[in-house]
Every structure is written in C-alpha cells, then in structure tokens.
Scaffold this motif. Sequence first.
Motif, PDB file in Angstrom:
ATOM      1  N   TYR A  10      75.775  13.259  47.429  1.00 21.45           N
ATOM      2  CA  TYR A  10      74.792  12.624  46.544  1.00 21.45           C
ATOM      3  C   TYR A  10      74.858  11.098  46.673  1.00 21.45           C
ATOM      4  CZ  TYR A  10      72.080  12.058  42.249  1.00 21.45           C
ATOM      5  OH  TYR A  10      71.130  11.741  41.330  1.00 21.45           O
ATOM      6  N   GLN A  14      72.114   8.477  48.101  1.00 21.71           N
ATOM      7  CA  GLN A  14      71.621   7.305  47.363  1.00 21.71           C
ATOM      8  C   GLN A  14      71.753   6.036  48.206  1.00 21.71           C
ATOM      9  OE1 GLN A  14      74.028   7.721  43.730  1.00 21.71           O
ATOM     10  NE2 GLN A  14      72.118   7.676  42.609  1.00 21.71           N
ATOM     11  N   TRP A  18      68.692   3.558  49.751  1.00 21.54           N
ATOM     12  CA  TRP A  18      68.486   2.110  49.611  1.00 21.54           C
ATOM     13  C   TRP A  18      68.325   1.432  50.961  1.00 21.54           C
ATOM     14  CZ3 TRP A  18      66.564   0.056  45.582  1.00 21.54           C
ATOM     15  CH2 TRP A  18      66.794   0.618  44.327  1.00 21.54           C
ATOM     16  N   HIS A  67      68.633  10.571  54.204  1.00 18.58           N
ATOM     17  CA  HIS A  67      68.625  10.446  52.738  1.00 18.58           C
ATOM     18  C   HIS A  67      68.224  11.782  52.083  1.00 18.58           C
ATOM     19  CE1 HIS A  67      67.375   9.106  48.745  1.00 18.58           C
ATOM     20  NE2 HIS A  67      66.118   9.407  49.005  1.00 18.58           N
ATOM     21  N   LEU A  71      71.012  15.693  50.557  1.00 16.91           N
ATOM     22  CA  LEU A  71      70.964  16.314  49.221  1.00 16.91           C
ATOM     23  C   LEU A  71      71.232  17.818  49.258  1.00 16.91           C
ATOM     24  CD1 LEU A  71      67.811  14.398  47.958  1.00 16.91           C
ATOM     25  CD2 LEU A  71      70.151  14.063  47.142  1.00 16.91           C
ATOM     26  N   VAL A  83      64.001  20.029  49.746  1.00 17.38           N
ATOM     27  CA  VAL A  83      63.965  18.588  50.001  1.00 17.38           C
ATOM     28  C   VAL A  83      62.886  18.196  51.013  1.00 17.38           C
ATOM     29  CG1 VAL A  83      66.387  18.190  49.367  1.00 17.38           C
ATOM     30  CG2 VAL A  83      65.826  18.617  51.758  1.00 17.38           C
ATOM     31  N   HIS A 144      58.463   6.243  44.349  1.00 15.65           N
ATOM     32  CA  HIS A 144      59.501   7.287  44.298  1.00 15.65           C
ATOM     33  C   HIS A 144      60.820   6.705  43.773  1.00 15.65           C
ATOM     34  CE1 HIS A 144      62.384  10.225  46.020  1.00 15.65           C
ATOM     35  NE2 HIS A 144      62.973   9.200  46.620  1.00 15.65           N
ATOM     36  N   TYR A 148      62.596   7.745  40.327  1.00 18.60           N
ATOM     37  CA  TYR A 148      63.671   8.717  40.526  1.00 18.60           C
ATOM     38  C   TYR A 148      65.075   8.117  40.585  1.00 18.60           C
ATOM     39  CZ  TYR A 148      64.453  13.629  41.779  1.00 18.60           C
ATOM     40  OH  TYR A 148      64.772  14.948  41.767  1.00 18.60           O
ATOM     41  N   GLY A 149      65.168   6.848  40.938  1.00 19.68           N
ATOM     42  CA  GLY A 149      66.501   6.270  41.151  1.00 19.68           C
ATOM     43  C   GLY A 149      67.311   6.202  39.858  1.00 19.68           C
ATOM     44  N   SER A 150      68.552   6.710  39.902  1.00 20.53           N
ATOM     45  CA  SER A 150      69.365   6.590  38.679  1.00 20.53           C
ATOM     46  C   SER A 150      70.041   5.227  38.595  1.00 20.53           C
ATOM     47  CB  SER A 150      70.392   7.719  38.559  1.00 20.53           C
ATOM     48  OG  SER A 150      70.688   8.290  39.771  1.00 20.53           O
ATOM     49  N   ASP A 151      70.059   4.471  39.708  1.00 21.36           N
ATOM     50  CA  ASP A 151      70.662   3.136  39.671  1.00 21.36           C
ATOM     51  C   ASP A 151      69.626   2.061  39.343  1.00 21.36           C
ATOM     52  OD1 ASP A 151      73.172   4.062  40.355  1.00 21.36           O
ATOM     53  OD2 ASP A 151      72.669   4.105  42.485  1.00 21.36           O
TER      54      ASP A 151
HETATM   55  C1  HEM Z   1      62.032  14.023  51.815  1.00 22.64           C
HETATM   56  C2  HEM Z   1      61.924  12.939  51.102  1.00 22.64           C
HETATM   57  C3  HEM Z   1      62.817  12.514  49.958  1.00 22.64           C
HETATM   58  C4  HEM Z   1      63.621  13.223  49.098  1.00 22.64           C
HETATM   59  C5  HEM Z   1      63.831  14.723  49.051  1.00 22.64           C
HETATM   60  C6  HEM Z   1      64.262  12.276  48.215  1.00 22.64           C
HETATM   61  C7  HEM Z   1      65.113  12.596  47.175  1.00 22.64           C
HETATM   62  C8  HEM Z   1      65.655  11.704  46.278  1.00 22.64           C
HETATM   63  C9  HEM Z   1      66.416  12.027  45.096  1.00 22.64           C
HETATM   64  C10 HEM Z   1      66.771  13.444  44.646  1.00 22.64           C
HETATM   65  C11 HEM Z   1      66.745  10.867  44.481  1.00 22.64           C
HETATM   66  C12 HEM Z   1      67.489  10.716  43.149  1.00 22.64           C
HETATM   67  C13 HEM Z   1      68.882  10.204  43.389  1.00 22.64           C
HETATM   68  C14 HEM Z   1      69.367   9.511  42.149  1.00 22.64           C
HETATM   69  O1  HEM Z   1      69.578  10.167  41.139  1.00 22.64           O
HETATM   70  O2  HEM Z   1      69.538   8.299  42.166  1.00 22.64           O
HETATM   71  C15 HEM Z   1      66.221   9.783  45.275  1.00 22.64           C
HETATM   72  C16 HEM Z   1      66.397   8.447  44.996  1.00 22.64           C
HETATM   73  C17 HEM Z   1      66.057   7.432  45.861  1.00 22.64           C
HETATM   74  N1  HEM Z   1      65.291   7.558  47.003  1.00 22.64           N
HETATM   75 FE1  HEM Z   1      64.575   9.274  47.773  1.00 22.64          FE
HETATM   76  N2  HEM Z   1      63.865  11.013  48.581  1.00 22.64           N
HETATM   77  C18 HEM Z   1      62.978  11.113  49.626  1.00 22.64           C
HETATM   78  C19 HEM Z   1      62.340  10.076  50.270  1.00 22.64           C
HETATM   79  C20 HEM Z   1      62.655   8.756  50.112  1.00 22.64           C
HETATM   80  C21 HEM Z   1      62.107   7.669  50.875  1.00 22.64           C
HETATM   81  C22 HEM Z   1      61.030   7.843  51.932  1.00 22.64           C
HETATM   82  C23 HEM Z   1      62.732   6.526  50.450  1.00 22.64           C
HETATM   83  C24 HEM Z   1      62.583   5.116  50.922  1.00 22.64           C
HETATM   84  C25 HEM Z   1      62.113   4.749  52.083  1.00 22.64           C
HETATM   85  C26 HEM Z   1      63.656   6.888  49.410  1.00 22.64           C
HETATM   86  C27 HEM Z   1      64.481   6.013  48.733  1.00 22.64           C
HETATM   87  C28 HEM Z   1      65.202   6.322  47.583  1.00 22.64           C
HETATM   88  C29 HEM Z   1      65.941   5.365  46.807  1.00 22.64           C
HETATM   89  C30 HEM Z   1      66.103   3.882  47.114  1.00 22.64           C
HETATM   90  C31 HEM Z   1      66.476   6.050  45.704  1.00 22.64           C
HETATM   91  C32 HEM Z   1      67.315   5.462  44.561  1.00 22.64           C
HETATM   92  C33 HEM Z   1      68.781   5.798  44.751  1.00 22.64           C
HETATM   93  C34 HEM Z   1      69.644   5.286  43.594  1.00 22.64           C
HETATM   94  O3  HEM Z   1      69.246   5.340  42.446  1.00 22.64           O
HETATM   95  O4  HEM Z   1      70.728   4.782  43.856  1.00 22.64           O
HETATM   96  N3  HEM Z   1      63.580   8.244  49.213  1.00 22.64           N
HETATM   97  N4  HEM Z   1      65.555  10.317  46.355  1.00 22.64           N
END
Ligand code: HEM
Length: 201
Positions: A10, A14, A18, A67, A71, A83, A144, A148-151
């Motif tokens: 996880y 995360q 980033w 990323h 998961l 995912v 997104h 969705y980000g917990s940080d």
């Molecule tokens: C198949 C596509 C994707 C899935 C299944 C997915 C899934 C997730 C999930 C479950 C989280 C929550 C994690 C948390 O609790 O912080 C998350 C956070 C995040 N995602 Fe994605 N994501 C996808 C695509 C992307 C893309 C395309 C980007 C950026 C280019 C991205 C960037 C981020 C970032 C920066 C976070 C915040 C992490 C944090 O809080 O520390 N994601 N994503």
Amino acid sequence: MLPSGGIWAYSWSQAVGWVALAWCWMTLLLGISLPLLARLRQSRLRGMVEHLHRCTSLTLIALMLVHAVALVWDTMGDGLAAVLVPWMTAYLPGRFPQALGIVSLYMAVLLGVTFYIRRRIGSSLWGMLHRYGVPAVYVLAVWHTLLYGSDIKDGSALRSVLWIVQIPVVGAFLARVWMSSHTRSHLAPPGRPMGRSSIHR
Ligand code: HEM
Ligand code: HEM
C-alpha cells in the motif's frame, strides 16, 4: 493492514502514485513546450525535448501501472480486475475516485499507442487525439488524487502544494491557446512540414 503485511504494498503504491503524478506534470510541461519551441525556431532544442517527452510519457505509463497493480498485494481484497476495470473495487466509496485514475491510465496508453500507429491513422487524427487526450489524462489524475489520497486531506500542506504547482500548467496552457489563436495550428496541420517533429516521420 499491518498484521497481514499489506502495508508495504500500500505504501509502495502511494509513493509510486506521487512519482507518477509528478512525472505526469513534467511530461505535460515538456509536451506543451514543443509547439512553443517550434515557434521560437529552436529546432535542435525542440528535437531534444521531444525525445525526452516521449521517454517520460512511456515511463509515466509504467509508473501508473506499478501504482495500480501494487494494490493487488495490499490485502484490502482487490484483485487485478478491480484495479484495472472501473467500478469493480469492493470499497464502495472508492469506486468513483478509482475509476478516474483508471480512465487516466487508459487515456495515457491510448496516446502512446496512437503515436506508434500514427502513419496508419494519419497525423491529423493523432494530433487531435493528443491535444484533447492530454488534458483528460492530467485532469483525471489530479482529480483522482484530490478525492482519493489519504495523505492529501483538506488543510494539509501537500494539498496546497498540489494546487500551487497547477499555476505553471495553467500558464502554459494559456500560452498555448494564445499561440494557436495567433498562428495556424501546429500539432495537426494537414500536409504542412513540421521540421524535426516525429509525427511526420
Ligand atoms: C489503474 C489506475 C489507478 C488505481 C487503481 C489507483 C488507485 C489508488 C488508490 C486505491 C489510492 C488511495 C491510496 C490512499 O489511500 O492514499 C490512490 C491514491 C493516489 N493515486 Fe492512484 N490509482 C490509479 C491511477 C492513478 C494515476 C493515473 C495517478 C497519477 C498519475 C495516481 C496517483 C495517485 C496519488 C498521487 C495518490 C495519493 C497517494 C497518497 O495519498 O499518498 N493514481 N490511487
Ligand atoms: C507514449 C506517449 C506519448 C508520446 C509518444 C508523445 C509524443 C508527443 C510528440 C511527438 C509531440 C509533438 C507533436 C508535434 O508538435 O510534433 C507531443 C506533444 C505533446 N504532448 Fe505528448 N506524447 C505522449 C504522451 C503524452 C502525455 C501522457 C502527455 C501529458 C500528460 C503529453 C503531453 C503533450 C502535450 C501537452 C503536447 C503539445 C500539444 C500541443 O501542441 O498543444 N503527451 N507528444
């Protein structure tokens, strides 16, 4: 997640999320500088930046995949389908934000694939897909993250940083729109030679 060991996957996801977002930002700015450099007749620099842009685009797709796929090992219960297919995650509040990320990933893949078949589909269509697909990739990725980000909860410093780094993106887009309204379209000009641009190669 701690007792089951899923926290490593996880946290890894995360962190890579980033990096992917930062990479997406950089790729976007490199891409948008291409028509500006062409306009300034910096053809050597433009060739170098274009090469860099193509490299960062491909790396971006790999980062997005890592990323998402990480998961699968976080012991939250999501398999590969959850995912990679929108609306499949078992975590109901996550369905919409996760779908935004998944569509962003697919749009980035579409931009990559259409580049390599650009001769078959025609450079005008490629240019149009690129021009309208790029904002979709970027906006969906940022949206997104915000949802969705917990940080990145409300009031966190990271959230403010995320908003601040959008200033150069908005500035670059405005410069691009201004340039388009003062010259003919650069990315998809039917039949016009474009110097070192690889879309005609
Ligand atoms: C198949 C596509 C994707 C899935 C299944 C997915 C899934 C997730 C999930 C479950 C989280 C929550 C994690 C948390 O609790 O912080 C998350 C956070 C995040 N995602 Fe994605 N994501 C996808 C695509 C992307 C893309 C395309 C980007 C950026 C280019 C991205 C960037 C981020 C970032 C920066 C976070 C915040 C992490 C944090 O809080 O520390 N994601 N994503
Ligand atoms: C593997 C995928 C990709 C390849 C091979 C690629 C390649 C290129 C090339 C060759 C150009 C220059 C077109 C020209 O003027 O001759 C370009 C322009 C551009 N690219 Fe990409 N690109 C990819 C993905 C992306 C992604 C993911 C983004 C953003 C996140 C992006 C953002 C841009 C932008 C903003 C431009 C300038 C468009 C304009 O004229 O307004 N590209 N790309």
